[in-house]
Design a protein around this motif. Structure first.
Motif, PDB file in Angstrom:
ATOM      1  N   LEU A  55      -7.569   2.760  -3.208  1.00  0.00           N
ATOM      2  CA  LEU A  55      -6.532   2.282  -2.301  1.00  0.00           C
ATOM      3  C   LEU A  55      -7.097   1.272  -1.312  1.00  0.00           C
ATOM      4  O   LEU A  55      -6.435   0.277  -0.983  1.00  0.00           O
ATOM      5  CB  LEU A  55      -5.914   3.467  -1.560  1.00  0.00           C
ATOM      6  N   ALA A  89       0.176   9.603  -4.338  1.00  0.00           N
ATOM      7  CA  ALA A  89       0.011  10.837  -3.562  1.00  0.00           C
ATOM      8  C   ALA A  89       0.969  11.918  -4.043  1.00  0.00           C
ATOM      9  O   ALA A  89       0.592  13.096  -4.162  1.00  0.00           O
ATOM     10  CB  ALA A  89       0.223  10.552  -2.080  1.00  0.00           C
ATOM     11  N   LEU A 118       0.812   4.084  -2.563  1.00  0.00           N
ATOM     12  CA  LEU A 118       0.305   5.376  -2.102  1.00  0.00           C
ATOM     13  C   LEU A 118       1.296   6.503  -2.335  1.00  0.00           C
ATOM     14  O   LEU A 118       0.914   7.600  -2.728  1.00  0.00           O
ATOM     15  CB  LEU A 118      -0.041   5.277  -0.609  1.00  0.00           C
ATOM     16  N   VAL A 164       0.836  -1.206   0.000  1.00  0.00           N
ATOM     17  CA  VAL A 164       0.000   0.000   0.000  1.00  0.00           C
ATOM     18  C   VAL A 164       0.871   1.256   0.000  1.00  0.00           C
ATOM     19  O   VAL A 164       0.582   2.238  -0.693  1.00  0.00           O
ATOM     20  CB  VAL A 164      -0.947  -0.009   1.208  1.00  0.00           C
ATOM     21  N   LEU A 165       1.948   1.216   0.779  1.00  0.00           N
ATOM     22  CA  LEU A 165       2.848   2.372   0.823  1.00  0.00           C
ATOM     23  C   LEU A 165       3.493   2.604  -0.529  1.00  0.00           C
ATOM     24  O   LEU A 165       3.602   3.747  -0.991  1.00  0.00           O
ATOM     25  CB  LEU A 165       3.906   2.146   1.903  1.00  0.00           C
ATOM     26  N   LEU A 213      -9.842   7.935  -5.224  1.00  0.00           N
ATOM     27  CA  LEU A 213      -8.504   7.458  -4.881  1.00  0.00           C
ATOM     28  C   LEU A 213      -8.523   6.653  -3.590  1.00  0.00           C
ATOM     29  O   LEU A 213      -7.927   5.574  -3.509  1.00  0.00           O
ATOM     30  CB  LEU A 213      -7.554   8.654  -4.756  1.00  0.00           C
ATOM     31  N   LEU A 214      -9.206   7.175  -2.581  1.00  0.00           N
ATOM     32  CA  LEU A 214      -9.270   6.454  -1.306  1.00  0.00           C
ATOM     33  C   LEU A 214      -9.988   5.118  -1.471  1.00  0.00           C
ATOM     34  O   LEU A 214      -9.566   4.101  -0.891  1.00  0.00           O
ATOM     35  CB  LEU A 214      -9.983   7.325  -0.264  1.00  0.00           C
TER      36      LEU A 214
END
Length: 421
Positions: free
Chosen positions: A265, A28, A24, A20-21, A261-262
């Motif tokens: 994710l 982001a 993201l 996820v990082l 986006l959220l």
């Protein structure tokens, strides 16, 4: 039964968090850079539009002053010809008119309490007469060779036009050289006046911003040069808009993009968590099996049906587990036999222990044990299991069969007598 891998182990959470990082951070970062770039572009575009608005408004002021000058010349010609101008003929253009005699102004039509004095005019053709700090009357002076000059007060609605002519959510203001307001489409706070005055001192045109009612306003100002044609100091036109209006497109996109986006994710995290769990479940099973072997529980079996690295690990692991079980049981048998032999040489008891441990090591229906017993007749005595343990068989094996068994290292098939059965 093998325990099911728990949902959300430490390594699972670590791997999912890493995935996820990794997803993201670039997303982001890209969004932030794009948002900053789009915001800067929108602000630059809005400031360019405000500059155009201020410049266009200044040009329209010059045009309206020129129209007023033409009408004023016609008024002055009528007065010079001895005709009294009709106020209705100039309605919407002039509010008042006065002849500036050396002895004092004489009203022609309109209000007389704000008539300019001839001493205030001098060589100027455009005159500002203030009735209050926030209110000013604009007088146009028209000169003639045959008569005294005529001053006409320009109708504010004609000169400044209505605020509805300005672009949407745009405020317009006109200032004198010293920063004193002549007209504003709406009242501005003192912070705006202060910012405008400070910037006007530095350069005749530019950009301004100020805070008002918890929001930020963007403004551009432009100089209207009046000295050459009207003999007056320059005016400054300011066009302002709230920043939120300029950034409305990017805010609308942000309200749409951020939830999507959220959601994306979150969906990626859930799918990644399920996929990682499925991938790491064999590792969890291997860890649990290793922990069971550590506490001498060898009844463990890993799934070898997987056609991957985990399946390749499971097969030798199961083989190792079986070998360790056999070796550990053999060690237990040796330890138990040694304990009995140290206490007393009891062959039936030793035979019972051997037969019991043999059943654990070698699967078979029945087990027999041949032991040499010097006190008993014959070279060997067979021992067999009973319900109570081990017992000595009554029929000894012949010497011939004994030699045959001793020489058959890989086993031997032969018929037993009824006494063995």
């Amino acid at each position: 039964m093998r325990p099911k891998a728990q949902f959300g182990t430490r390594i699972t959470r670590r791997v999912v968090a890493l995935f996820v990082l990794c997803a993201l951070v670039p997303v982001a970062g890209t969004l932030l850079l794009a948002y900053d770039g789009v915001q800067s572009a929108l602000l630059a575009q809005r400031m360019a539009a405000l500059r155009g608005t201020a410049s266009a408004y200044g040009m329209s002021l010059i045009d309206r002053l020129s129209v007023a000058e033409s009408l004023g010349g016609h008024t002055a010609a009528e007065i010079a010809a001895g005709r009294a101008p009709q106020a209705s003929a100039y309605a919407g253009y002039f509010r008042a008119a006065a002849v500036l005699h050396p002895s004092g102004p004489r009203a022609v039509f309109g209000r007389t309490e704000r008539l300019p004095d001839a001493s205030q005019v001098g060589a100027r053709r455009l005159l500002v007469v203030r009735t209050s700090p926030q209110e000013a009357a604009i007088w146009l002076v028209v000169r003639s060779d045959r008569a005294p000059p005529v001053a006409l007060e320009i109708e504010p609605d004609f000169l400044w036009q209505d605020a509805s002519d300005l672009p949407f959510l745009t405020d317009g203001c006109v200032f004198e050289t010293k920063g004193t307001p002549l007209y504003c489409s709406r009242p501005l706070p003192e912070s705006a006046f202060l910012a405008i005055r400070q910037q006007m001192v530095l350069q005749p045109r530019g950009e301004i911003n100020w805070e008002e009612s918890g929001g930020r306003y963007l403004a551009s100002y432009s100089e209207v040069f009046l000295r050459g044609r009207f003999g007056a100091d320059s005016w400054t036109v300011v066009a302002a808009q709230p920043e939120v209006h300029a950034l409305a497109p990017v805010e609308a996109v942000k309200q749409l993009v951020v939830p999507v986006l959220l959601l994306g994710l979150l969906l990626a995290a859930l799918l990644g968590l399920v996929q990682v769990r499925r991938t790491l479940e064999p590792l969890k099973a291997l860890s649990d099996a290793t922990a069971r072997i550590a506490v001498r529980d060898f009844d463990v079996h890993l799934d070898v049906a997987r056609d991957d690295e985990f399946g390749a690990v499971a097969r030798p692991f199961n083989s190792m587990s079986r070998r360790l079980a056999l070796q550990f049981k053999a060690l237990l048998a040796h330890a138990e036999i040694d304990a009995v032999m140290l206490s007393t040489v009891d062959l039936p008891r030793i035979a019972a222990i051997v037969l019991k441990r043999t059943a654990e090591l070698v699967p078979s229906e029945r087990r027999f044990l041949l032991l040499a017993d010097p006190a008993a007749p014959g070279p060997n005595h067979p021992y067999a299991e009973t319900g109570e343990g081990a017992s000595c068989a009554t029929a000894p094996i012949s010497e011939e069969d004994t030699h045959r068994l001793a020489g058959a290292t890989n086993g031997l098939h032969f018929a037993l007598s009824d006494s063995w059965s």
